[in-house]
Design a protein around this motif. Sequence first.
Motif, PDB file in Angstrom:
ATOM      1  N   SER A   1      11.325  64.681 -45.569  1.00 29.58           N
ATOM      2  CA  SER A   1      10.171  65.275 -46.254  1.00 29.58           C
ATOM      3  C   SER A   1      10.526  66.659 -46.799  1.00 29.58           C
ATOM      4  CB  SER A   1       8.973  65.366 -45.311  1.00 29.58           C
ATOM      5  OG  SER A   1       9.176  66.352 -44.317  1.00 29.58           O
ATOM      6  N   TYR A   2      11.374  67.400 -46.081  1.00 29.31           N
ATOM      7  CA  TYR A   2      11.816  68.707 -46.576  1.00 29.31           C
ATOM      8  C   TYR A   2      12.669  68.534 -47.829  1.00 29.31           C
ATOM      9  CZ  TYR A   2      14.408  73.073 -46.922  1.00 29.31           C
ATOM     10  OH  TYR A   2      14.988  74.235 -47.394  1.00 29.31           O
ATOM     11  N   ASP A   3      13.521  67.528 -47.831  1.00 28.00           N
ATOM     12  CA  ASP A   3      14.337  67.231 -49.020  1.00 28.00           C
ATOM     13  C   ASP A   3      13.455  66.942 -50.224  1.00 28.00           C
ATOM     14  OD1 ASP A   3      16.801  66.295 -50.501  1.00 28.00           O
ATOM     15  OD2 ASP A   3      15.687  64.413 -50.411  1.00 28.00           O
ATOM     16  N   ARG A   4      12.398  66.177 -50.031  1.00 30.96           N
ATOM     17  CA  ARG A   4      11.484  65.868 -51.140  1.00 30.96           C
ATOM     18  C   ARG A   4      10.698  67.108 -51.572  1.00 30.96           C
ATOM     19  NH1 ARG A   4      13.301  63.227 -54.132  1.00 30.96           N
ATOM     20  NH2 ARG A   4      15.107  64.027 -53.027  1.00 30.96           N
TER      21      ARG A   4
ATOM     22  N   LEU B   1      21.489  69.203 -41.021  1.00 30.07           N
ATOM     23  CA  LEU B   1      20.145  68.708 -40.729  1.00 30.07           C
ATOM     24  C   LEU B   1      20.195  67.368 -40.001  1.00 30.07           C
ATOM     25  CD1 LEU B   1      18.328  69.640 -44.071  1.00 30.07           C
ATOM     26  CD2 LEU B   1      18.006  70.709 -41.838  1.00 30.07           C
ATOM     27  N   VAL B   2      21.084  66.494 -40.440  1.00 33.83           N
ATOM     28  CA  VAL B   2      21.226  65.199 -39.765  1.00 33.83           C
ATOM     29  C   VAL B   2      21.766  65.400 -38.348  1.00 33.83           C
ATOM     30  CG1 VAL B   2      22.521  63.035 -39.763  1.00 33.83           C
ATOM     31  CG2 VAL B   2      21.458  63.845 -41.869  1.00 33.83           C
ATOM     32  N   THR B   3      22.696  66.327 -38.179  1.00 31.29           N
ATOM     33  CA  THR B   3      23.245  66.612 -36.843  1.00 31.29           C
ATOM     34  C   THR B   3      22.158  67.133 -35.913  1.00 31.29           C
ATOM     35  OG1 THR B   3      25.401  67.139 -37.825  1.00 31.29           O
ATOM     36  CG2 THR B   3      24.976  67.926 -35.585  1.00 31.29           C
ATOM     37  N   VAL B   4      21.290  68.000 -36.422  1.00 28.32           N
ATOM     38  CA  VAL B   4      20.183  68.506 -35.612  1.00 28.32           C
ATOM     39  C   VAL B   4      19.281  67.349 -35.168  1.00 28.32           C
ATOM     40  CG1 VAL B   4      18.053  69.868 -35.683  1.00 28.32           C
ATOM     41  CG2 VAL B   4      20.178  70.841 -36.566  1.00 28.32           C
ATOM     42  N   ALA B   5      19.001  66.422 -36.085  1.00 29.48           N
ATOM     43  CA  ALA B   5      18.156  65.275 -35.746  1.00 29.48           C
ATOM     44  C   ALA B   5      18.780  64.461 -34.606  1.00 29.48           C
ATOM     45  CB  ALA B   5      17.938  64.397 -36.976  1.00 29.48           C
ATOM     46  N   TRP B   6      20.078  64.195 -34.707  1.00 34.63           N
ATOM     47  CA  TRP B   6      20.758  63.427 -33.655  1.00 34.63           C
ATOM     48  C   TRP B   6      20.792  64.199 -32.340  1.00 34.63           C
ATOM     49  CZ3 TRP B   6      22.200  58.500 -33.231  1.00 34.63           C
ATOM     50  CH2 TRP B   6      22.273  57.726 -34.395  1.00 34.63           C
ATOM     51  N   CYS B   7      21.028  65.499 -32.401  1.00 32.34           N
ATOM     52  CA  CYS B   7      21.062  66.303 -31.169  1.00 32.34           C
ATOM     53  C   CYS B   7      19.708  66.288 -30.466  1.00 32.34           C
ATOM     54  CB  CYS B   7      21.469  67.738 -31.491  1.00 32.34           C
ATOM     55  SG  CYS B   7      23.225  67.919 -31.919  1.00 32.34           S
TER      56      CYS B   7
ATOM     57  N   ILE C   1       2.895  69.435 -43.932  1.00 26.26           N
ATOM     58  CA  ILE C   1       2.990  70.675 -44.700  1.00 26.26           C
ATOM     59  C   ILE C   1       3.807  70.444 -45.972  1.00 26.26           C
ATOM     60  CG2 ILE C   1       3.965  73.007 -44.709  1.00 26.26           C
ATOM     61  CD1 ILE C   1       3.287  73.144 -41.705  1.00 26.26           C
ATOM     62  N   SER C   2       4.934  69.743 -45.837  1.00 25.47           N
ATOM     63  CA  SER C   2       5.786  69.481 -46.993  1.00 25.47           C
ATOM     64  C   SER C   2       5.034  68.701 -48.061  1.00 25.47           C
ATOM     65  CB  SER C   2       7.040  68.702 -46.567  1.00 25.47           C
ATOM     66  OG  SER C   2       7.835  69.464 -45.690  1.00 25.47           O
ATOM     67  N   TYR C   3       4.319  67.662 -47.636  1.00 25.45           N
ATOM     68  CA  TYR C   3       3.610  66.852 -48.621  1.00 25.45           C
ATOM     69  C   TYR C   3       2.339  67.527 -49.121  1.00 25.45           C
ATOM     70  CZ  TYR C   3       6.775  62.991 -48.676  1.00 25.45           C
ATOM     71  OH  TYR C   3       7.896  62.227 -48.884  1.00 25.45           O
ATOM     72  N   GLY C   4       1.823  68.459 -48.348  1.00 24.85           N
ATOM     73  CA  GLY C   4       0.725  69.272 -48.868  1.00 24.85           C
ATOM     74  C   GLY C   4       1.200  70.133 -50.020  1.00 24.85           C
ATOM     75  N   MET C   5       2.376  70.745 -49.867  1.00 22.57           N
ATOM     76  CA  MET C   5       2.959  71.543 -50.941  1.00 22.57           C
ATOM     77  C   MET C   5       3.313  70.675 -52.145  1.00 22.57           C
ATOM     78  SD  MET C   5       2.806  74.572 -49.740  1.00 22.57           S
ATOM     79  CE  MET C   5       3.805  75.452 -50.945  1.00 22.57           C
ATOM     80  N   ILE C   6       3.821  69.471 -51.875  1.00 24.53           N
ATOM     81  CA  ILE C   6       4.126  68.548 -52.973  1.00 24.53           C
ATOM     82  C   ILE C   6       2.859  68.186 -53.738  1.00 24.53           C
ATOM     83  CG2 ILE C   6       4.849  66.178 -53.471  1.00 24.53           C
ATOM     84  CD1 ILE C   6       6.925  66.470 -51.232  1.00 24.53           C
ATOM     85  N   ALA C   7       1.777  67.929 -52.997  1.00 23.87           N
ATOM     86  CA  ALA C   7       0.508  67.572 -53.646  1.00 23.87           C
ATOM     87  C   ALA C   7       0.015  68.698 -54.551  1.00 23.87           C
ATOM     88  CB  ALA C   7      -0.539  67.239 -52.585  1.00 23.87           C
TER      89      ALA C   7
END
Length: 322
Positions: A119-122, A144-150, A216-222
């Motif tokens: 969502s941050y990428d979008r 970012l992907v490493t943080v997700a896995w950790c 929050i990310s999609y609120g900003m996108i909207a």
Amino acid sequence: MGRDNDSYLQTFVLVGFSDRPQLEMILFAFILVFYILTLAGNTAIILLSIMDARLHTPMYFFLGNLSFLDLCFTTSIVPQLLWNLWGPEKTITYHGCVAQLYIYMVLGSTECVLLAVMSYDRYVAVCRPLHYTAAMHPRLCLQLVTVAWCCGFLNSFVMCPQTMQLSRCGRQRVDHFLCEMPALIAMSCKDTMLVEVFAFVLGVALLLVPLSLILISYGMIAITVLRIKSAAGRKKAFNTCSSHLTVVSLFYGTIIYMYLQPANSYSQDQGKFLTLFYTIVTPSINPLIYTLRNKNVKGAMRKILGFSKREESKPVKPQCSV
């Protein structure tokens, strides 16, 4: 809160849907079909994102990771489930149960965080398009992907030992079709308040925090999309974003229901079917909703399959297609 001395020798019985034997063959066929769709769809996404140079972008890097997660997530559950549905044996060894719980929790927790990363990428692609290439550089994407896995491994390594060390007083029947944390906690014959508090705190951190970031990310996108003058452009953007939010809602909604409530109020029947939904159905429709409707992916598929003799190399424009 010590583990039973002989628990490592124990064999668990996965009750599953044995109380509804008339449903077992129907569920076997249903799950097998969706598992095949999951394997085919997510494998296709991974191969396309690797083989086609036009898809070597942050968006498809994250989608490839999501597809890999979905493949592993479903495969950690479905073969054992199909075996139990097919025959009278519903057993799983202690070590098999531990392995399933660890893998299931690592992958599920990682996916929660990865959806927030996507969502941050979008958000950057839609709200800061001129800075997208510089902001979402390969090193940041990998970090970012490493943080997700950790986060996934941390959650599993904290909660799985706490869950498996609960005293069960010889109880072997797991009222579920997999070794899943709420069902294993419910088996305990001792006070589980401390474990439930740990599970709730980590659940808030790994569920509600990423979900808040997604909203929050999609609120900003909207807000950004509403400023687009073209009505057709606004409609298209909202439609594609709503597809992503639908999948996020289904995934997070079921997980939050399962893990952010006390074990004593946990409904096993509802839990089984909700778990079946987000572990079997959602991974099979993710490729369709996230990518297979995307023109770039369709073009890459036609090129690899040989249906298109000539494909022009065009830069992938940032779009809200996830």
